[in-house]
Motif scaffolding. Structure first.
Motif, PDB file in Angstrom:
ATOM      1  N   THR A   8      11.609   5.233   3.995  1.00 34.10           N
ATOM      2  CA  THR A   8      12.335   3.981   4.176  1.00 34.10           C
ATOM      3  C   THR A   8      11.818   2.985   3.133  1.00 34.10           C
ATOM      4  O   THR A   8      10.770   3.194   2.519  1.00 34.10           O
ATOM      5  N   THR A   9      12.549   1.901   2.968  1.00 32.42           N
ATOM      6  CA  THR A   9      12.111   0.871   2.025  1.00 32.42           C
ATOM      7  C   THR A   9      10.729   0.358   2.404  1.00 32.42           C
ATOM      8  O   THR A   9       9.862   0.181   1.541  1.00 32.42           O
ATOM      9  N   ALA A  10      10.495   0.140   3.682  1.00 29.83           N
ATOM     10  CA  ALA A  10       9.183  -0.342   4.138  1.00 29.83           C
ATOM     11  C   ALA A  10       8.096   0.679   3.830  1.00 29.83           C
ATOM     12  O   ALA A  10       6.992   0.319   3.404  1.00 29.83           O
ATOM     13  N   GLN A  11       8.392   1.967   4.031  1.00 32.56           N
ATOM     14  CA  GLN A  11       7.411   3.015   3.718  1.00 32.56           C
ATOM     15  C   GLN A  11       7.143   3.087   2.214  1.00 32.56           C
ATOM     16  O   GLN A  11       6.001   3.282   1.798  1.00 32.56           O
ATOM     17  N   GLN A  12       8.192   2.928   1.394  1.00 31.08           N
ATOM     18  CA  GLN A  12       8.008   2.915  -0.056  1.00 31.08           C
ATOM     19  C   GLN A  12       7.095   1.767  -0.468  1.00 31.08           C
ATOM     20  O   GLN A  12       6.175   1.946  -1.262  1.00 31.08           O
ATOM     21  N   GLN A  13       7.366   0.595   0.079  1.00 36.59           N
ATOM     22  CA  GLN A  13       6.543  -0.570  -0.256  1.00 36.59           C
ATOM     23  C   GLN A  13       5.092  -0.357   0.160  1.00 36.59           C
ATOM     24  O   GLN A  13       4.170  -0.667  -0.595  1.00 36.59           O
ATOM     25  N   GLN A  14       4.891   0.185   1.342  1.00 35.47           N
ATOM     26  CA  GLN A  14       3.531   0.440   1.828  1.00 35.47           C
ATOM     27  C   GLN A  14       2.827   1.467   0.937  1.00 35.47           C
ATOM     28  O   GLN A  14       1.657   1.306   0.593  1.00 35.47           O
ATOM     29  N   HIS A  15       3.556   2.517   0.554  1.00 31.91           N
ATOM     30  CA  HIS A  15       2.997   3.569  -0.303  1.00 31.91           C
ATOM     31  C   HIS A  15       2.576   2.995  -1.664  1.00 31.91           C
ATOM     32  O   HIS A  15       1.476   3.280  -2.148  1.00 31.91           O
ATOM     33  N   ILE A  16       3.424   2.184  -2.255  1.00 33.74           N
ATOM     34  CA  ILE A  16       3.106   1.587  -3.559  1.00 33.74           C
ATOM     35  C   ILE A  16       1.967   0.577  -3.431  1.00 33.74           C
ATOM     36  O   ILE A  16       1.063   0.541  -4.270  1.00 33.74           O
ATOM     37  N   GLN A  17       1.975  -0.227  -2.377  1.00 31.99           N
ATOM     38  CA  GLN A  17       0.888  -1.189  -2.183  1.00 31.99           C
ATOM     39  C   GLN A  17      -0.453  -0.473  -2.016  1.00 31.99           C
ATOM     40  O   GLN A  17      -1.474  -0.911  -2.559  1.00 31.99           O
ATOM     41  N   GLN A  18      -0.455   0.654  -1.296  1.00 31.78           N
ATOM     42  CA  GLN A  18      -1.688   1.427  -1.136  1.00 31.78           C
ATOM     43  C   GLN A  18      -2.140   1.979  -2.479  1.00 31.78           C
ATOM     44  O   GLN A  18      -3.318   1.924  -2.821  1.00 31.78           O
ATOM     45  N   ALA A  19      -1.200   2.498  -3.260  1.00 34.32           N
ATOM     46  CA  ALA A  19      -1.553   3.034  -4.580  1.00 34.32           C
ATOM     47  C   ALA A  19      -2.133   1.943  -5.463  1.00 34.32           C
ATOM     48  O   ALA A  19      -3.153   2.155  -6.130  1.00 34.32           O
ATOM     49  N   LEU A  20      -1.507   0.772  -5.476  1.00 35.44           N
ATOM     50  CA  LEU A  20      -2.015  -0.322  -6.299  1.00 35.44           C
ATOM     51  C   LEU A  20      -3.379  -0.793  -5.820  1.00 35.44           C
ATOM     52  O   LEU A  20      -4.237  -1.150  -6.627  1.00 35.44           O
ATOM     53  N   SER A  21      -3.617  -0.758  -4.517  1.00 38.60           N
ATOM     54  CA  SER A  21      -4.939  -1.175  -4.020  1.00 38.60           C
ATOM     55  C   SER A  21      -6.007  -0.150  -4.381  1.00 38.60           C
ATOM     56  O   SER A  21      -7.190  -0.482  -4.435  1.00 38.60           O
ATOM     57  N   ASP A  22      -5.600   1.090  -4.647  1.00 39.33           N
ATOM     58  CA  ASP A  22      -6.550   2.133  -5.071  1.00 39.33           C
ATOM     59  C   ASP A  22      -6.797   2.099  -6.579  1.00 39.33           C
ATOM     60  O   ASP A  22      -7.660   2.805  -7.073  1.00 39.33           O
ATOM     61  N   ASN A  23      -6.024   1.307  -7.301  1.00 35.45           N
ATOM     62  CA  ASN A  23      -6.195   1.140  -8.748  1.00 35.45           C
ATOM     63  C   ASN A  23      -7.065  -0.085  -9.027  1.00 35.45           C
ATOM     64  O   ASN A  23      -7.215  -0.943  -8.170  1.00 35.45           O
ATOM     65  N   VAL A  24      -7.567  -0.161 -10.252  1.00 31.59           N
ATOM     66  CA  VAL A  24      -8.244  -1.376 -10.675  1.00 31.59           C
ATOM     67  C   VAL A  24      -7.219  -2.515 -10.685  1.00 31.59           C
ATOM     68  O   VAL A  24      -6.050  -2.293 -11.021  1.00 31.59           O
ATOM     69  N   ASN A  25      -7.629  -3.681 -10.276  1.00 37.65           N
ATOM     70  CA  ASN A  25      -6.761  -4.853 -10.311  1.00 37.65           C
ATOM     71  C   ASN A  25      -7.140  -5.642 -11.558  1.00 37.65           C
ATOM     72  O   ASN A  25      -8.206  -6.247 -11.618  1.00 37.65           O
TER      73      ASN A  25
END
Length: 174
Positions: A8-25
């Motif tokens: 779902t759109t919400a799941q996509q957003q959560q998945h991408i947010q998790q990936a970005l939080s696992d990357n260097v900011n």
């Protein structure tokens, strides 16, 4: 094993947010040694409302150079999150669509045609060097004179000959 999972759109957003939080900011973390940049907040503000519902745009803002990693082995910890997404996408293409064996492929997601073309030329040049003991002067790129400019650029960078196939100037075909 199938990799394609409709989210779902919400799941996509959560998945991408998790990936970005696992990357260097790049805005807050020390990132010496990485060819990265941070977008100017005056030109590309991160607090605009439309970004909230646009996870792909969030990725471009968070990592404007789209630094990718090959998918075999572990990633540099700075890009752990996006490497996992790249691996998922490549497995969808390779396993689900082209029926390759799981864990039998490598690759990365290129941000555009120029980089993708040069990477392809680089891989094939190295393939011919490693598999057939070819020398760069024995390897050529065969493409029309109307091909994408990155082919000439890649030939120059990789010291390969580009065999230009002439194109009829009136009808634009070979």
């Amino acid at each position: 094993m199938r990799y394609w999972k409709k989210l779902t759109t919400a799941q996509q957003q959560q998945h991408i947010q998790q990936a970005l939080s696992d990357n260097v900011n790049f805005s807050t973390d020390t990132s010496l040694g990485y060819p990265a940049s941070k977008l100017d907040q005056k030109v590309f503000p991160t607090d605009v409302p439309f970004l909230k519902d646009a996870p792909l745009l969030q990725v471009f803002v968070a990592n404007p150079n789209n630094i990718g990693c090959h998918t075999i082995g572990t990633s540099e910890k700075a890009f752990k999150g996006t490497q996992e997404i790249e691996t998922e996408v490549l497995n969808i293409i390779a396993v689900d669509i082209f029926k390759a064996g799981p864990d039998s492929i490598d690759g990365y997601i290129a941000p555009g045609g120029t980089e993708a073309n040069i990477q392809a030329l680089w891989m094939y040049r190295n393939y011919f060097i490693n598999e057939f003991d070819a020398r760069p002067h024995e390897i050529a790129i065969v493409a029309s004179e109307d091909t994408h400019y990155s082919i000439a650029k890649g030939a120059n960078l990789l010291m390969l000959e580009w065999l230009r196939i002439p194109v009829d100037p009136n009808q634009r075909h070979i």
